[in-house]
Design an enzyme around this catalytic site. Structure first.
Site, PDB file in Angstrom:
ATOM      1  N   SER A   1      -2.012  -5.991   6.801  1.00  0.00           N
ATOM      2  CA  SER A   1      -1.447  -4.648   6.664  1.00  0.00           C
ATOM      3  C   SER A   1      -0.095  -4.558   7.348  1.00  0.00           C
ATOM      4  CB  SER A   1      -2.391  -3.610   7.278  1.00  0.00           C
ATOM      5  OG  SER A   1      -1.704  -2.396   7.488  1.00  0.00           O
TER       6      SER A   1
ATOM      7  N   ASP B   1       0.175  -2.050  -3.884  1.00  0.00           N
ATOM      8  CA  ASP B   1       0.365  -0.705  -4.451  1.00  0.00           C
ATOM      9  C   ASP B   1       0.517  -0.722  -5.971  1.00  0.00           C
ATOM     10  OD1 ASP B   1       0.216   0.387  -1.931  1.00  0.00           O
ATOM     11  OD2 ASP B   1       2.388   0.427  -1.631  1.00  0.00           O
TER      12      ASP B   1
ATOM     13  N   LYS C   1      10.091   3.696  -0.587  1.00  0.00           N
ATOM     14  CA  LYS C   1       9.343   4.555   0.348  1.00  0.00           C
ATOM     15  C   LYS C   1       9.201   3.868   1.711  1.00  0.00           C
ATOM     16  CE  LYS C   1       4.883   5.682  -0.638  1.00  0.00           C
ATOM     17  NZ  LYS C   1       4.017   5.415   0.530  1.00  0.00           N
ATOM     18  N   SER C   2       8.775   2.620   1.709  1.00  0.00           N
ATOM     19  CA  SER C   2       8.577   1.914   2.982  1.00  0.00           C
ATOM     20  C   SER C   2       9.879   1.848   3.787  1.00  0.00           C
ATOM     21  CB  SER C   2       8.099   0.481   2.718  1.00  0.00           C
ATOM     22  OG  SER C   2       6.823   0.488   2.154  1.00  0.00           O
TER      23      SER C   2
ATOM     24  N   ARG D   1      -9.007   3.257  -4.883  1.00  0.00           N
ATOM     25  CA  ARG D   1      -8.288   2.916  -6.126  1.00  0.00           C
ATOM     26  C   ARG D   1      -9.053   1.955  -7.027  1.00  0.00           C
ATOM     27  NH1 ARG D   1      -2.081   2.804  -3.674  1.00  0.00           N
ATOM     28  NH2 ARG D   1      -1.807   5.064  -3.786  1.00  0.00           N
TER      29      ARG D   1
ATOM     30  N   ARG E   1      -8.827   8.059   6.039  1.00  0.00           N
ATOM     31  CA  ARG E   1      -8.240   6.711   6.106  1.00  0.00           C
ATOM     32  C   ARG E   1      -8.380   6.119   7.504  1.00  0.00           C
ATOM     33  NH1 ARG E   1      -2.833   6.444   2.742  1.00  0.00           N
ATOM     34  NH2 ARG E   1      -3.325   4.236   2.988  1.00  0.00           N
TER      35      ARG E   1
END
Ligand code: S3P
Length: 419
Positions: A157, A306, A12-13, A337, A112
């Site tokens: 991040s 993740d 995905k990234s 989460r 977010r």
């Protein structure tokens, strides 16, 4: 049990970045093994709205890049859907482009935090408006005329780092970004192949602006974050043996493999090779009856952020007390989460306690069926589908479609491997 072998879907990234960097390059780009998940399709949609020609043909995507300064003012509001990566990274590109654009997303995106990106972009001279002083959507960016920056990152991040690297491509001089902890480095690797002037020394990234980026063909490595669900499923369900082909093994992403090794899990890496600058390999994963607990904290966290939902399932099947800490970033992902995993795992009979920045899990426990509230978070849904493999009774998810964000075809694959 899970048995069989399969070719892993694209990362995905890397898929997001391939669309973005191709769109601002000059020339034709072909992206193979692209992840046709909803998040990456949101990225495609945003760049189409800025005048980029993007064609999808089965698993390949063809992008006719507009050049570094060739994007057009969007024809409409840019809707990123559920995708945090899209909104954070695109903000860096928009900051450098001389037009106004508004970003929105779904209910989860609306919660977010964006200040981590909008604050440093403002320091670069960008004018940004948005809810709660540009912390939440809708966010409007008035781009152009950026100043270079020397910036110490406040959070670990890759999304923030990448936004700042992208903005630095458009700045008036040399920018330096300092990370606290190393996060995934796909942006640095791929932008370099597009001709960006970017160099990395330990935790510092130096970017000099260039006039143009040049088109590339990119073969997207398989997504280790998606593989993680099948890895854990095979480790915990008796009789399993699975080969996962074409798994991205970039060191900034393989924290889960280190954890599995520490926990006495049976996993082998085969056939390592490089694909478009990224290390890939095949994984052979076998049922591991003697799993032991571990401690997961500090610098490894960004390397498996993740994967923590599914690692917490793994920990319920390991002898001893597993502690996960320094992971408060988990609270601002697609859902909180930490809380969602703890609450749902308690319903399944796990011995688990919530921490401010993680969780404590005592194993090994027999899990029982339960009704799971996913909060439409793809990784929560997939984690509990794995818990079901070893639970007494059914696990009922309140939403299954959310897995399409990162892993279209997931439930079909799980069915195909389940014996
Ligand atoms: C991503 C970085 C991570 C990760 C996300 C994808 C990326 O977020 O959780 O799924 O592609 O850069 P942060 O780096 O913001 O933690």
């Amino acid at each position: 049990m899970l048995r069989g072998s399969f070719e892993l879907i694209g990362d995905k990234s890397i898929s997001h970045r391939a669309i973005m960097f191709s769109s601002i390059s000059k020339g034709k780009n072909k992206i193979s093994n692209f992840l046709m998940g909803q998040d990456c399709l949101s990225t495609i949609d945003c760049f189409r709205k800025m005048g980029v020609e993007i064609e999808i043909n089965d698993k390949d995507v063809f992008v006719k890049g507009n050049g570094l300064y060739g994007l057009k003012k969007p024809s409409d509001i840019l809707d990123v859907g559920n995708s945090g990566t899209t909104i954070r990274l695109i903000s860096g590109i928009l900051a450098g482009n001389n037009f106004e654009a508004t970003l929105v997303g779904d209910e989860s995106i609306a919660k977010r935090p964006m200040k981590r990106v909008t604050d440093p972009l403002r320091l670069m001279g960008c004018n940004i408006e948005g809810n709660d002083d540009a912390n939440y959507t809708p966010i409007t960016i008035y781009g152009g005329n950026l100043k270079a920056i020397d910036y110490k990152m406040q959070v670990a991040s890759a999304q923030v780092k990448s936004a700042l690297i992208l903005a630095s491509l458009y700045a008036d001089g040399k920018s330096i970004i300092h990370e606290k902890v190393k996060s995934r480095n796909h942006t640095e690797i791929m932008l370099k192949s597009f001709g960006a002037d970017i160099s990395v020394e330990d935790l510092s990234i130096t970017i000099n602006p260039v006039n143009e980026l040049f088109s590339q063909d990119i073969n997207v490595a398989g997504d280790i974050s998606s593989a993680a669900f099948i890895i854990v499923g095979a480790l915990i369900s008796e009789g399993s043996e699975v080969i996962i082909k074409n798994v991205g093994l970039n060191k900034t992403r393989t924290g889960i493999l280190d954890v599995v090794k520490n926990m006495n899990g049976n996993i082998e890496i085969l056939n390592e090779r490089f694909v478009s600058g990224e290390l890939v390999g095949d994984l052979l994963v076998r049922y591991s009856p003697n799993l032991t607990s571990t401690i997961i904290d500090k610098d490894i966290i960004p390397r498996l952020i993740d994967e923590i939902p599914v690692i917490s399932i793994l920990a319920t099947q390991a002898e001893g007390t597993t502690i996960i800490k320094d992971a408060k970033e988990l609270k601002v992902k697609e859902s909180n989460r930490i809380k969602v995993m703890v609450d749902n795992l308690k319903l399944m009979g796990a011995d688990i306690e919530e921490l401010e920045d993680g969780m404590v899990i005592k194993g090994k426990t027999k899990l029982k069926g339960a009704n799971i509230e996913t909060f439409k978070d793809h990784r929560i849904a997939m984690a509990f589908s794995i818990a079901e493999l070893i639970s007494d009774g059914y696990v009922k998810l309140d939403d299954e479609d959310c897995v399409n964000v990162s892993f279209p075809g997931y439930f079909d694959l799980l069915k195909q491997l389940s014996k």
